[in-house]
Each structure stands twice: as C-alpha cells, then as structure tokens.
Design an enzyme around this catalytic site. Sequence first.
Site: not given
Ligand code: ACO
Length: 339
Positions: A110, A245, A275
């Site tokens: 990224c 990003h 993204n």
């Molecule tokens: N729909 C419903 N529930 C979901 C989803 C979804 N799409 N995805 C995860 N959940 C659930 C999980 O299973 C979890 O359930 P549980 O509590 O029963 O176990 C709950 O939601 C919380 O999950 P978390 O992973 O803790 O959720 P979080 O608030 O951290 O959000 C996310 C997850 C969106 C992925 C966040 O962590 C994020 O954006 N991280 C950064 C991602 C990033 O920067 N990516 C760039 C990558 S670099 C590149 O681009 C290659």
Amino acid sequence: MGLRILGTGSALPARRVTNEELSGFLDTSDEWISQRTGIRARRVCTTETLDDLATQASRRALESAGVDASELGAVICTTTSPDHVMPAEASVVQGSIGASCPSFDLAAACAGFVFALDVADGIFARGRARRVLVVSAERCTRYLDWTDRATCVLFGDGAAAAVLGAEGEGLLSLRLSTQPDTGALDLPGIPGSSPFDKTVRGPQLFSMRGREIFKFGVTSIEREVRALAADAGMEVADIDHFVFHQANGRILDSAATRLGIDASRVVRTLAETGNLSSACIPHALDHLVRSGGLTAGQTVAIVGFGAGLSVGSCLIRWEEGAAGTGPALPHAAAKAPLT
Ligand code: ACO
C-alpha cells in the site's frame, strides 16, 4: 527535490458492490461495515482486466498533464496484484499508451506510490528522464477469501496514475521505512508444481491481523506527518491537505484527532471504493485535484502504509501549472477492454 506532479488520472471498474449485497452471502451487515470501516460500496472487476484499468488511468493522467506518451522516460507500475507476473504490468501499460522507454513494476504494497515517487526523484536527479509515469494498479479482489468477512469487505479494485516532471521544487520531504513482519499482512506467491518442492504451504489467500494493522496505521500516520512538517520547517497545522492510505475511516479519524487537525482536511474516498492498496493515494490525490480543492502553493502531506510492514510518506507543494486544469473526468468505468 526537483519533482512536480503534472497530471493525475484514475479508473475504476464499472461493477459497484454494496455492503447489502455482501450481506447476502456473508454473516455481515451494512451497519457493521459502515460503522467499523466507513466503507459503503466498492468497485469490483468483472469484464475489465487490470491492464485495462492501469491503461485508462495512465491515459487520463497524460491528458491532464498535457504530456504525450512519447515524452516519457520511464513507466513505473506499483502493484501487488498484477495480471501478469511477467511481463511487468508497467510493460503492458507502456505498450498500450505507445511509450518507448524502460518500464518496470515496484512492489511495496500500500506504500508503493510513495516508494515510486522516490525512485522517480532519483531518475530525475541522475538526469535520466524529464517525464515519468507512475501508475498504481490493484485488483485485490482476485486474491481475497470471499468467505472471510473480516477481510473481503475491506477491498476494491482500481488504478490511479500521476505524470511527474523533473522541473520545480514540489517535493519538500520524503521518508521511507520498512519494519519486517511477514505475518501481519500476508499473501503467498504462486505455489507452482515443481516435483522437487517439499515446502509446506498454507492457502493462497490474503490474511491480516486487523487490530495490529489498525494501530500501526494510526501511529505511522501521526509519526510521519510530524516528521514531514519538522523536515520542512513547518507546523502540522500549516499543512493544507492530508492524503492518507484509505484502509479504514476510523484510522483516518484517529490520526486526525492525534494530529489535532480537523477531519475535513483529510481526503476521504474509501466510502465508495474500499481499500485500493497502492492505488489509494494517487486515487485520493486525483479526487482532490479534480474536485478543485487544490490550488497552487498549497501543501499536501501523504502517508501510505501496509504490508512489509512498509511506510512511505512525503510532503509536496502544489505548483503552478501542475494538474487540475483539465475537465473533470468521471471516476467510473472502464466499460470495455481498451486496445
Ligand atoms: N461483519 C460483521 N462482523 C464482523 C466483520 C464483518 N464484516 N468482520 C469482523 N467481524 C466481527 C469479528 O468476528 C468479531 O466478532 P467477535 O467479537 O464475536 O469475535 C468482531 O466483529 C470484532 O472484530 P475485530 O477484528 O476486533 O473488529 P475491529 O473493530 O478491529 O475491525 C477491521 C476489524 C475493520 C479489520 C479493523 O481492524 C481494521 O480496519 N484494521 C486495519 C485494516 C487495514 O489497515 N488494512 C490495510 C491493510 S494494508 C493493505 O491494504 C494490503
């Protein structure tokens, strides 16, 4: 540093996939995705190839720069999801636009666009070219696990490009770093079928430690913007625009809060694209330019972060005669393959 952005352009596939549509086959909802990420929809390739998108974005950038492909001294494509491992995606673009110069791909996930700016700056410094095309093109949807709600809802496909010129002093500061970690964000390479291969391999799909990347993104943005401002002898508050990003709207919000800047000064395009990996930054920059939000003399702080874990950041000053004078182009649709 002698570098100026002369023109920008973008291309997205025609097919729009909403959160509601995803909730038809995943245990998710529009409410969860919108609230946790800020993403409402993304564009996904159906009949378009990445070659098509990269070529269309490049043509738009050349048009907005008023530069002919024959003037280019290098074509650099940043991608981690190319149509071809060989030849380079950049070589395909070069052929499609009719350039006759060296072309190569650069993989820094990224952060790729900023890494490419640094390479272009070096090309200019050595007097090897006066015009360089950087095109960032990603088709992340091809390698996602579409049964994993935690990752597949986050990404979309698209390409965006910038034509760079050797003149001017538009690049005020640039910083690159890599903190090696192969587990936080991982996409295995082609497994092949060698009869001698005894290595144990996992599934050929993208995986991510989301919470860790979230924190990495916020802390990286804050650290980089403060360092860029200090390098340029400026205050953070004096920077006009912020292009980060586009991974998660909450990352943008947290970074803005930590930096003490109004969130409205942070360009936000992810609601309709998700993204786009390395294409996020040039796409957001193109959006800023074409919406008329950027005027000569203004400064833009850019921070990309992602797999590696790599971070690329830069501070640019928009110069007179740079992109933005051409007509606005719709961010839609390479509807048919380009020749
Ligand atoms: N729909 C419903 N529930 C979901 C989803 C979804 N799409 N995805 C995860 N959940 C659930 C999980 O299973 C979890 O359930 P549980 O509590 O029963 O176990 C709950 O939601 C919380 O999950 P978390 O992973 O803790 O959720 P979080 O608030 O951290 O959000 C996310 C997850 C969106 C992925 C966040 O962590 C994020 O954006 N991280 C950064 C991602 C990033 O920067 N990516 C760039 C990558 S670099 C590149 O681009 C290659």
